[in-house]
Motif scaffolding. Structure first.
Motif, PDB file in Angstrom:
ATOM      1  N   ARG B  27      37.256  48.218  48.899  1.00 30.44           N
ATOM      2  CA  ARG B  27      37.327  47.570  47.585  1.00 30.44           C
ATOM      3  C   ARG B  27      36.997  48.518  46.428  1.00 30.44           C
ATOM      4  O   ARG B  27      37.567  48.408  45.354  1.00 30.44           O
ATOM      5  CB  ARG B  27      36.396  46.353  47.544  1.00 30.44           C
ATOM      6  N   TRP B  28      36.052  49.418  46.691  1.00 30.58           N
ATOM      7  CA  TRP B  28      35.691  50.327  45.591  1.00 30.58           C
ATOM      8  C   TRP B  28      36.887  51.169  45.170  1.00 30.58           C
ATOM      9  O   TRP B  28      37.051  51.495  44.000  1.00 30.58           O
ATOM     10  CB  TRP B  28      34.502  51.209  45.979  1.00 30.58           C
ATOM     11  N   MET B  29      37.739  51.500  46.169  1.00 27.48           N
ATOM     12  CA  MET B  29      38.923  52.315  45.842  1.00 27.48           C
ATOM     13  C   MET B  29      39.857  51.525  44.927  1.00 27.48           C
ATOM     14  O   MET B  29      40.386  52.050  43.950  1.00 27.48           O
ATOM     15  CB  MET B  29      39.688  52.685  47.116  1.00 27.48           C
ATOM     16  N   LEU B  30      40.029  50.271  45.279  1.00 22.63           N
ATOM     17  CA  LEU B  30      40.901  49.421  44.459  1.00 22.63           C
ATOM     18  C   LEU B  30      40.342  49.313  43.041  1.00 22.63           C
ATOM     19  O   LEU B  30      41.068  49.514  42.053  1.00 22.63           O
ATOM     20  CB  LEU B  30      41.015  48.017  45.079  1.00 22.63           C
ATOM     21  N   LEU B  31      39.046  49.005  42.962  1.00 20.26           N
ATOM     22  CA  LEU B  31      38.458  48.805  41.630  1.00 20.26           C
ATOM     23  C   LEU B  31      38.449  50.098  40.820  1.00 20.26           C
ATOM     24  O   LEU B  31      38.692  50.080  39.614  1.00 20.26           O
ATOM     25  CB  LEU B  31      37.031  48.251  41.752  1.00 20.26           C
ATOM     26  N   LEU B  32      38.209  51.214  41.509  1.00 21.13           N
ATOM     27  CA  LEU B  32      38.199  52.486  40.775  1.00 21.13           C
ATOM     28  C   LEU B  32      39.604  52.836  40.273  1.00 21.13           C
ATOM     29  O   LEU B  32      39.777  53.214  39.114  1.00 21.13           O
ATOM     30  CB  LEU B  32      37.660  53.610  41.678  1.00 21.13           C
ATOM     31  N   SER B  33      40.594  52.655  41.159  1.00 26.82           N
ATOM     32  CA  SER B  33      41.983  52.942  40.726  1.00 26.82           C
ATOM     33  C   SER B  33      42.366  52.014  39.580  1.00 26.82           C
ATOM     34  O   SER B  33      42.964  52.445  38.591  1.00 26.82           O
ATOM     35  CB  SER B  33      42.993  52.732  41.852  1.00 26.82           C
ATOM     36  N   ALA B  34      42.008  50.732  39.731  1.00 24.86           N
ATOM     37  CA  ALA B  34      42.350  49.756  38.680  1.00 24.86           C
ATOM     38  C   ALA B  34      41.661  50.132  37.369  1.00 24.86           C
ATOM     39  O   ALA B  34      42.262  50.044  36.293  1.00 24.86           O
ATOM     40  CB  ALA B  34      41.945  48.361  39.122  1.00 24.86           C
ATOM     41  N   SER B  35      40.410  50.568  37.480  1.00 28.63           N
ATOM     42  CA  SER B  35      39.652  50.908  36.275  1.00 28.63           C
ATOM     43  C   SER B  35      40.244  52.127  35.585  1.00 28.63           C
ATOM     44  O   SER B  35      40.377  52.161  34.366  1.00 28.63           O
ATOM     45  CB  SER B  35      38.189  51.177  36.615  1.00 28.63           C
ATOM     46  N   TYR B  36      40.606  53.135  36.376  1.00 30.27           N
ATOM     47  CA  TYR B  36      41.208  54.332  35.783  1.00 30.27           C
ATOM     48  C   TYR B  36      42.572  53.992  35.163  1.00 30.27           C
ATOM     49  O   TYR B  36      42.911  54.483  34.086  1.00 30.27           O
ATOM     50  CB  TYR B  36      41.348  55.449  36.823  1.00 30.27           C
ATOM     51  N   PHE B  37      43.315  53.169  35.870  1.00 38.50           N
ATOM     52  CA  PHE B  37      44.615  52.762  35.324  1.00 38.50           C
ATOM     53  C   PHE B  37      44.414  52.014  33.995  1.00 38.50           C
ATOM     54  O   PHE B  37      45.105  52.277  33.007  1.00 38.50           O
ATOM     55  CB  PHE B  37      45.339  51.861  36.335  1.00 38.50           C
ATOM     56  N   PHE B  38      43.451  51.093  34.011  1.00 35.78           N
ATOM     57  CA  PHE B  38      43.120  50.300  32.814  1.00 35.78           C
ATOM     58  C   PHE B  38      42.811  51.232  31.639  1.00 35.78           C
ATOM     59  O   PHE B  38      43.291  51.037  30.529  1.00 35.78           O
ATOM     60  CB  PHE B  38      41.894  49.440  33.157  1.00 35.78           C
ATOM     61  N   TYR B  39      42.033  52.262  31.927  1.00 31.83           N
ATOM     62  CA  TYR B  39      41.641  53.175  30.845  1.00 31.83           C
ATOM     63  C   TYR B  39      42.814  54.049  30.412  1.00 31.83           C
ATOM     64  O   TYR B  39      42.999  54.318  29.221  1.00 31.83           O
ATOM     65  CB  TYR B  39      40.471  54.055  31.293  1.00 31.83           C
ATOM     66  N   MET B  40      43.619  54.469  31.370  1.00 28.19           N
ATOM     67  CA  MET B  40      44.725  55.378  31.051  1.00 28.19           C
ATOM     68  C   MET B  40      45.811  54.694  30.236  1.00 28.19           C
ATOM     69  O   MET B  40      46.668  55.357  29.667  1.00 28.19           O
ATOM     70  CB  MET B  40      45.305  55.972  32.334  1.00 28.19           C
ATOM     71  N   CYS B  41      45.780  53.367  30.229  1.00 24.53           N
ATOM     72  CA  CYS B  41      46.764  52.650  29.403  1.00 24.53           C
ATOM     73  C   CYS B  41      46.596  53.002  27.924  1.00 24.53           C
ATOM     74  O   CYS B  41      47.516  52.844  27.147  1.00 24.53           O
ATOM     75  CB  CYS B  41      46.653  51.145  29.584  1.00 24.53           C
TER      76      CYS B  41
END
Lengths: 505, 471
Positions: B27-41
């Motif tokens: 789950r941490w991988m999912l949340l970290l990827s999602a968080s980085y994606f969220f920020y990179m937007c």
């Protein structure tokens, strides 16, 4: 909670939510949608779409090029009206919106009813500059996208949802500017002969550095800036695979196929003479290359493309210090003539020649059935004294269809009095808030107006009534540039106006 | 990606769905990827800043963990602080410093001129910097064991619901929750959805509808009559509140969908009896950060009166500076400090014997006084320059009450504001999810329906960025 009862629990709530959304859509459509259209969109344009429904043989859709005129024009008709005058037996409807482009046209055309079986010809304005980054990423794009969003689907609540949650191309002015600059920096221009400035940025810089030198050897800063502006506006090459405007026009072609419309693309005139004079052959070469591409590409796709690129003479462009497709009367007449010619085969035997004598007149009348005068967005089919249309005022629409004329084009001997007659229809007269106004503008005088309350000795509510008034024209009238007559209605009561007749004596 | 956009409406359910489908260890991988994606937007490149900040603090934390003596840990704390505050200074305060230095040079007739930077402020930098700094200080003080798992640490720094505008979470509170196995629980999902609904309502319907009138006022404040200025200032108090608390509420709700409880950031601040209480109810995660990492290390209240007053002023001024690189924010913080001190000495001189009952006349009068003071201080927060602030305040008192330009605030804006004020009164010391869940089915669904309809049909569409993103 057990799985079964949990699913039931969720199911009930989802059903309730669906019911809620259904009711919301009803409430929103009934009480909010029109207001939103008014606030975030453009009721005039919506009205045009509604007027265009069912009753037209030809629909002309365009931007400011259609309606712009020079104040000194004797004929202030739209391009579409000039076209219409070649086909007096046919009904032509106009939809126009400033700075609109194919992406907007597509959505507006989708609003036309699907069950309309009239064989329509749809004339779509094709503005070459709209294929350029400068326009694709224009600041006006965000408000235009709002209009499109509110009209996107047949479910108004869903459209408002998309608007509320910014499901459209929404960007700040700074972001738009960045996009444009990126394209100017990166897009390579390919010329057959060796030409050093292969991007807009390089070309623009080179022009700014070199400057335009006049006969006395001085740098002409204004001309230099204009030349740079021409480079930014026309130095691009359309890529049919990536240009979003190509995609938009393709979608219009698909829509036309579905609806059985005949499509005519009116490729507007650009000032190639000025481009050549200011920048040189390379820029005109690019303009012609883009023109050839568009004509060829869309002819192969089955549309009739009217090539107007070099139709208008430099002196017939209204804007002298900017690039635009705003033409004076002769330019509009020439563009309209070419479009009208292209329709001859579609409507055999319907074409008539028109002749415009650029003469001085003193008697004018308008029954709202054709175009040409100001505030045309107020025209409605809800009521009419003669024909099918009248001008609707009140409830926020303060000014009726407006007569506007250049005073120099009225014989001096007729500048003593103006006799106005009009027909009106309302349920109540409210004194000075419903008035006939005469207004002067331009020239050496401050804008001023005189108004007389509209009244009749034996007023009958909801009946067409005649109102007449004679204005004595002031002696200083020759100092003004233009004169206007219109009905002013600042009340919430609706007043329809028709058969406006203006006679100078 | 903004919370009030269709992108987030699609993004969040996808993340939640995959989160519960994945085994806990992934789950941490999912949340970290999602968080980085969220920020990179926002801007792809700026993710590097988060990664740099993460790596420096992770490594400093690990090295500090090796030493039991503070003295040996200190250099690594200093590295962490220099790195974090250095980045913050460069991106946020460099231009402010440059402008002031250039003005100083000019005043002293020096010919030197320092060029300003054109780099944009990375969104949320003040928030995640404070979060990482708190970790380093806690590790240095031995209050926090260093995190060994780089992934979890990176997730602590970048957890998307609170990444760009808080609440500023502590490592000890957030990371254990991120590591925990959260089974799908309907009560969390329901509460999360309720909070998201309410948060979006106050942001999109209140703040975004009010903003246009506030902007109009601040375009030319001197032209408006004082009633309009008063109304505009009143609206701004609610704009900033609904804008920021709206964001926090959606953030808390979003995290709750994943089973993570974030700290409450607002507790009906405009019902505070004094400025001290206001700061216990407004942007709580920032106030507590300053309390724990500035005020207490400075000696807190266990010092002499003068030193204590200095500590208070220091905290408020730094808090102002945290909000933005402009003298207006420093004045804004300073004014809060001064009023805080005045109220403190006044209360000490005239102590109240009986506690003030909630919603008693005394409470309401005190809350009104606090609200008026805060509203006047917000003028400095909203203005672009100090002189503009004084123009607004002067015009408020000097201009005619009704003569002059009017703001013409339409009735629907007042109605929306009325709904918000009533809801805020009802939520005194409560949270929307707990209050709503205690209502009967019909009332609850009526509230959902009303909020949902208003969000869809009546959101403001002109200005929609969150004010606190600029910090």
């Amino acid at each position: 909670m057990e799985k079964h009862s949990f699913l039931k629990y969720i199911g009930i709530r989802l059903a309730l939510l669906a019911l809620m959304l259904f009711v919301f859509n009803f409430i929103y459509t009934k009480f909010f949608y029109e207001n939103d259209l008014k606030e975030h969109s453009d009721m005039g344009m919506i009205q045009m779409i509604r007027n265009a429904e069912y009753k037209s043989d030809i629909i002309y859709i365009g931007e400011s090029s259609d309606v712009s005129y020079d104040p000194s024009d004797l004929y202030k008709n739209y391009i579409s009206q000039f076209i219409s005058e070649h086909y007096p037996e046919l009904r032509l409807a106009t939809i126009n919106k400033k700075a609109a482009h194919a992406g907007i046209y597509k959505v507006l055309l989708e609003q036309l009813p699907k069950d309309d079986t009239t064989n329509k010809v749809v004339i779509v304005t094709m503005n070459m500059r709209s294929f350029d980054a400068n326009w694709i990423y224009a600041k006006l794009e965000t408000p235009l996208q709002k209009i499109v969003t509110l009209l996107r689907t047949p479910i108004p609540l869903f459209n408002r949802f998309l608007l509320s949650f910014k499901a459209y191309d929404v960007k700040t002015d700074q972001e738009r500017e960045k996009q444009v600059k990126k394209r100017w920096r990166n897009d390579q221009l390919h010329f057959p002969p060796p030409f050093p400035d292969t991007t807009v940025r390089k070309w623009d810089n080179a022009m700014a550095k070199k400057g335009i030198i006049d006969d006395l050897g001085n740098r002409n800063q204004a001309e230099t800036e204009l030349a740079c502006h021409y480079i930014k506006a026309y130095a691009f090459q359309i890529d049919t695979l990536t240009n979003p405007r190509i995609h938009d026009f393709n979608e219009i072609i698909d829509l036309a196929e579905k609806r059985g419309w005949i499509l005519v693309f009116n490729l507007l005139a650009e000032n190639t003479q000025r481009a050549q004079q200011l920048v040189g052959d390379e820029l005109v070469w690019l303009m012609r290359q883009n023109r050839d591409l568009l004509v060829d590409y869309y002819t192969r796709k089955g549309a009739i493309v009217v090539d107007n690129l070099e139709t208008v003479d430099d002196m017939d462009y209204i804007d002298k210090d900017w690039t635009s497709e705003h033409y004076a009367e002769k330019g509009r007449i020439a563009v309209a003539q070419n479009v009208a010619n292209s329709l001859k085969e579609i409507f055999p035997g319907k074409y008539v020649d028109t002749h415009y004598a650029f003469r001085i007149e003193s008697h004018f009348s308008l029954n709202c059935e054709t175009y040409g005068w100001g505030q045309y967005q107020t025209v409605t089919t809800e009521q009419a004294y003669s024909g099918e249309k009248s001008s609707k005022t009140g409830n926020g629409e303060i000014y009726s269809i407006t007569f506007e004329w250049n005073i120099n084009h009225i014989p001096d001997s007729c500048l003593n009095e103006a006799h106005i007659s009009l027909r009106f229809f309302t349920n109540q007269l409210t004194g000075k808030d419903m008035a006939l106004a005469m207004q002067f503008e331009g020239g050496n005088i401050e804008p001023s107006f005189v108004a007389v309350p509209i009244s009749t000795p034996s007023f009958q509510p909801n009946q067409w009534e005649l109102f007449e008034h004679t204005f004595v024209l002031p002696k200083s009238i020759k100092s003004a540039e233009r004169i206007k007559f219109y009905v002013y209605n600042s009340t919430s009561n609706i007043m329809y106006v028709d058969d406006l007749d203006v006679r100078f004596e | 990606m903004l919370f009030n956009t269709i992108d987030y409406i699609i993004f969040l359910p996808l993340v939640v769905m995959f989160y519960y489908l994945l085994p806990v260890r992934f789950r941490w991988m999912l949340l970290l990827s999602a968080s980085y994606f969220f920020y990179m937007c926002w801007k792809v490149e700026y993710i590097l800043l988060i990664i740099i900040s993460t790596l420096i603090d992770y490594l400093c934390g690990r090295v500090m963990g090796r030493y039991s003596e503070k003295k040996k840990r200190r250099p690594f704390l200093i590295i962490s602080l220099i790195a974090n505050f250095g980045l913050l200074f460069f991106f946020k305060y460099y231009n402010f410093a440059v402008v002031n230095l250039n003005e100083l040079f000019e005043a002293l007739h020096f010919t030197a001129y320092i060029k300003a930077s054109s780099i944009l402020l990375p969104v949320g930098i003040s928030f995640y910097t404070f979060q990482t700094v708190s970790y380093s200080i806690d590790v240095y003080n031995g209050k926090q064991e260093p995190e060994k798992h780089l992934g979890y640490f990176a997730l602590y720094v970048s957890f998307f619901p609170q990444l760009v505008a808080g609440p500023i979470e502590r490592f000890s509170s957030l990371t254990p929750q991120l590591k925990q196995n959260h089974p799908f629980e309907w009560k969390n999902v329901r509460a999360g959805l309720q909070l998201i609904l309410y948060g979006l309502f106050i942001k999109m319907v209140i703040a975004d509808n009010v903003s246009a009138y506030v902007d109009k006022l601040y375009e030319s404040p001197a032209d408006f009559n004082s009633l309009s200025i008063m109304s505009g200032l009143f609206l701004y108090s609610f704009q900033i509140y609904s804008d920021f608390s709206g964001y926090s509420t959606v953030a808390i709700g979003s995290a709750l969908l994943l089973g993570v409880h974030l700290m409450d950031n607002f507790k009906t601040p405009y019902l505070s009896k004094n400025i001290a209480e206001f700061w216990q109810r407004w942007h709580i995660s920032l106030s507590t950060w300053f309390r724990d990492y500035v005020y207490i290390p400075l000696g807190g209240n266990r010092v002499g009166k003068r030193r204590w007053a200095f500590n208070i002023m220091m905290v408020f001024t730094l808090s102002g500076l945290w909000h933005g690189s402009n003298w207006t924010f420093i004045f804004w913080g300073g004014f809060f400090g001064v009023i805080y001190l005045i109220e403190h000495f006044f209360n000490k001189r005239f102590p109240t014997i009986n506690p003030v009952k909630p919603f008693s006349v005394k409470h309401l009068l005190l809350a009104l006084k606090t609200f008026i003071l805060v509203t006047l201080i917000w003028v400095f927060f909203r203005s672009q320059t100090i002189s503009e602030s004084f123009v607004v305040l002067k015009s408020l008192f000097v201009n005619g009450f009704l003569t002059g330009q009017s703001l013409n605030i339409p009735l629907h804006v007042w109605i929306f504001l009325g709904i918000f004020i009533v809801s805020d009164l009802l939520l005194y010391n409560k949270r929307f999810d707990t209050w709503t869940s205690s209502q009967n089915f019909v009332l609850r669904w009526f509230i959902y329906a009303l909020l949902l309809f208003l969000i869809i049909a009546c959101s403001g569409v002109e200005i929609f960025q969150f004010i606190y993103f600029q910090f």
